[in-house]
Design a protein around this motif. Structure first.
Motif, PDB file in Angstrom:
ATOM      1  N   CYS A  72      54.003  48.736   1.809  1.00 51.64           N
ATOM      2  CA  CYS A  72      54.759  48.817   1.954  1.00 51.64           C
ATOM      3  C   CYS A  72      56.370  48.646   1.070  1.00 51.64           C
ATOM      4  CB  CYS A  72      54.647  47.329   1.872  1.00 51.64           C
ATOM      5  SG  CYS A  72      56.056  45.907   1.874  1.00 51.64           S
ATOM      6  N   ASP A  73      57.582  49.517   1.181  1.00 48.44           N
ATOM      7  CA  ASP A  73      58.620  49.914   0.801  1.00 48.44           C
ATOM      8  C   ASP A  73      59.484  48.913   1.085  1.00 48.44           C
ATOM      9  OD1 ASP A  73      56.845  51.956   0.012  1.00 48.44           O
ATOM     10  OD2 ASP A  73      57.009  53.166   2.268  1.00 48.44           O
TER      11      ASP A  73
ATOM     12  N   GLU B   6      60.851  46.446   3.543  1.00 50.61           N
ATOM     13  CA  GLU B   6      59.559  45.903   4.645  1.00 50.61           C
ATOM     14  C   GLU B   6      59.201  44.976   4.294  1.00 50.61           C
ATOM     15  OE1 GLU B   6      58.489  50.898   6.017  1.00 50.61           O
ATOM     16  OE2 GLU B   6      58.012  49.923   4.308  1.00 50.61           O
TER      17      GLU B   6
ATOM     18  N   ARG C  99      55.342  43.641   4.824  1.00 50.47           N
ATOM     19  CA  ARG C  99      53.704  43.376   5.293  1.00 50.47           C
ATOM     20  C   ARG C  99      53.039  41.889   5.855  1.00 50.47           C
ATOM     21  NH1 ARG C  99      50.537  46.893   3.998  1.00 50.47           N
ATOM     22  NH2 ARG C  99      51.147  47.246   1.748  1.00 50.47           N
TER      23      ARG C  99
ATOM     24  N   CYS D 170      64.058  41.866   0.628  1.00 49.83           N
ATOM     25  CA  CYS D 170      64.396  41.004   1.808  1.00 49.83           C
ATOM     26  C   CYS D 170      64.412  39.803   1.695  1.00 49.83           C
ATOM     27  CB  CYS D 170      62.353  41.541   2.534  1.00 49.83           C
ATOM     28  SG  CYS D 170      62.458  43.070   2.483  1.00 49.83           S
TER      29      CYS D 170
ATOM     30  N   VAL E  90      53.170  47.173   8.750  1.00 49.29           N
ATOM     31  CA  VAL E  90      54.285  46.930   7.666  1.00 49.29           C
ATOM     32  C   VAL E  90      55.654  46.991   8.632  1.00 49.29           C
ATOM     33  CG1 VAL E  90      55.140  47.928   6.380  1.00 49.29           C
ATOM     34  CG2 VAL E  90      53.058  47.541   5.851  1.00 49.29           C
ATOM     35  N   VAL E  91      56.679  46.332   9.130  1.00 53.17           N
ATOM     36  CA  VAL E  91      57.576  46.565   9.565  1.00 53.17           C
ATOM     37  C   VAL E  91      58.849  46.226   9.328  1.00 53.17           C
ATOM     38  CG1 VAL E  91      57.677  44.121  10.214  1.00 53.17           C
ATOM     39  CG2 VAL E  91      58.479  45.243  12.054  1.00 53.17           C
ATOM     40  N   ASP E  92      59.836  46.968   9.569  1.00 54.72           N
ATOM     41  CA  ASP E  92      61.248  46.615   8.972  1.00 54.72           C
ATOM     42  C   ASP E  92      61.626  45.273   8.572  1.00 54.72           C
ATOM     43  OD1 ASP E  92      64.764  46.116   8.870  1.00 54.72           O
ATOM     44  OD2 ASP E  92      63.987  48.319   9.278  1.00 54.72           O
ATOM     45  N   ALA E  93      61.650  44.374   7.839  1.00 52.39           N
ATOM     46  CA  ALA E  93      61.948  42.744   7.674  1.00 52.39           C
ATOM     47  C   ALA E  93      63.110  42.865   9.039  1.00 52.39           C
ATOM     48  CB  ALA E  93      62.217  42.961   6.362  1.00 52.39           C
TER      49      ALA E  93
ATOM     50  N   HIS F 204      63.183  43.479  12.061  1.00 53.93           N
ATOM     51  CA  HIS F 204      63.377  43.692  13.388  1.00 53.93           C
ATOM     52  C   HIS F 204      61.422  42.079  13.635  1.00 53.93           C
ATOM     53  CE1 HIS F 204      63.538  48.044  13.113  1.00 53.93           C
ATOM     54  NE2 HIS F 204      64.416  47.578  13.038  1.00 53.93           N
TER      55      HIS F 204
ATOM     56  N   ALA G 169      66.150  52.249  13.560  1.00 47.82           N
ATOM     57  CA  ALA G 169      66.089  51.045  12.963  1.00 47.82           C
ATOM     58  C   ALA G 169      67.075  49.857  13.590  1.00 47.82           C
ATOM     59  CB  ALA G 169      65.429  51.248  11.850  1.00 47.82           C
TER      60      ALA G 169
END
Length: 321
Positions: free
Chosen positions: A21-22, A25, A27, A72, A94-97, A99, A260
């Protein structure tokens, strides 16, 4: 962690590396994941994920935030649903926050897992690309599908009458209950009866080649035809006299491969214009059934059988509520 992958035309629940998780992003511990026709195609080896995207199936999910990257606004413990390019049918994602959206008030995580892909698709194609305005008439092919179910409800909510083509009288009744004005059944000669409701300002079409000539006939002056699928073939012969004479806009559209930033703006619009309507009771998930992940093949078979009204989800973790 485990994730569902397509292997030689079937699905298997397999171990795969847990993603990191970067920055930017979140989780999500996945409670449930929506099932879409894109998953059927990927399982069959016909729709590979975009470069760099997980090979696991699943374009949408819902669950609980368990980790938050720098930058985030989400908090651990938040109930969210997310639009994905892949990987939703897994224990974690793990997703782009940007989205992700909060689970609408009053909805379960299973219901929320059925929302992001179909409502994003319907909003993108009807309102962003076709520029649908209140009062304009819409034709939705495959009206009882997940996207069709979302599109009917959005048309009703924003004041555009819509009609459908479907595969059975039961499915037509389902669409009318959601808000469609009427429609016709697929079958030899029956689609021509759509002329009784024409002309249409917007046609949303996941069928493609087989309906191309019909769509041209049914569209109004300055009509917009948005093609989002190829269930009826990839080739067609078009009469360009009609295309030019009616000033028709033919729009090809995909969502999964969008970048994105595009998806972030799309989800922002959904959060602003669409998500509040769930709490008001004006929109619903239209979840027909849920299957435990151990019965994934049964869920895929049910969707492939073309008898599902609305959506199916796979339950990954039934302990989450």
């Amino acid at each position: 962690m485990k994730a569902l992958q397509g292997v030689d035309g079937r699905v298997e629940w397999l171990q795969q590396p847990t993603p990191t998780c970067d920055v930017g992003e979140i989780r999500i511990r996945v409670a449930a994941a929506g099932l879409n026709r894109a998953d059927l195609l990927q399982r069959a080896g016909l729709y590979p994920p975009p470069p760099g995207v997980s090979a696991a199936l699943g374009l949408e999910c819902a669950g609980i935030v368990t980790e938050v990257g720098a930058g985030c606004d989400w908090q651990v413990g938040d109930r969210v649903c997310a639009l994905l390019a892949g990987g939703g049918m897994a224990e974690e994602v793990v997703v782009d926050a940007r989205h992700a959206l909060p689970v609408p008030e009053g909805l379960s995580l299973q219901e929320a897992a059925a929302l992001p892909e179909v409502y994003a698709t319907a909003w993108l194609n009807l309102f962003q690309l076709a520029g649908l305005k209140p009062g304009e008439k819409v034709l939705l092919h495959a009206g009882a599908s997940g996207v069709g179910s979302a599109a009917i409800q959005l048309c009703r909510a924003f004041g555009s009458p819509c009609w459908v083509s479907v595969g059975s009288t039961e499915r037509l009744a389902y669409c009318e209950q959601l808000g469609a004005q009427g429609g016709v059944l697929r079958g030899e000669g029956q689609l021509q009866a759509l002329a009784d409701f024409a002309p249409f300002d917007v046609i949303l079409d996941p069928v493609g080649g087989a309906y191309a000539e019909l769509n041209l006939q049914l569209l109004a002056l300055d009509g917009r035809w948005v093609n989002i699928g190829l269930m009826g073939g990839r080739q067609a012969q078009l009469d360009f006299v009609q295309l030019l004479g009616k000033r028709i806009s033919l729009i090809g559209s995909t969502l999964r491969s969008r970048d994105a930033l595009f998806k972030a703006e799309l989800m922002r619009e959904l959060g602003q214009h669409v998500w509040p309507l769930f709490a008001e009771g004006r929109l619903s998930a239209q979840l027909q059934d849920s299957f435990p992940i151990e019965q994934a093949e049964a869920a895929f078979a049910a969707l492939a059988g073309n008898r599902v009204n609305g959506k199916l989800v796979l339950v990954i973790d039934s302990s989450l509520t």
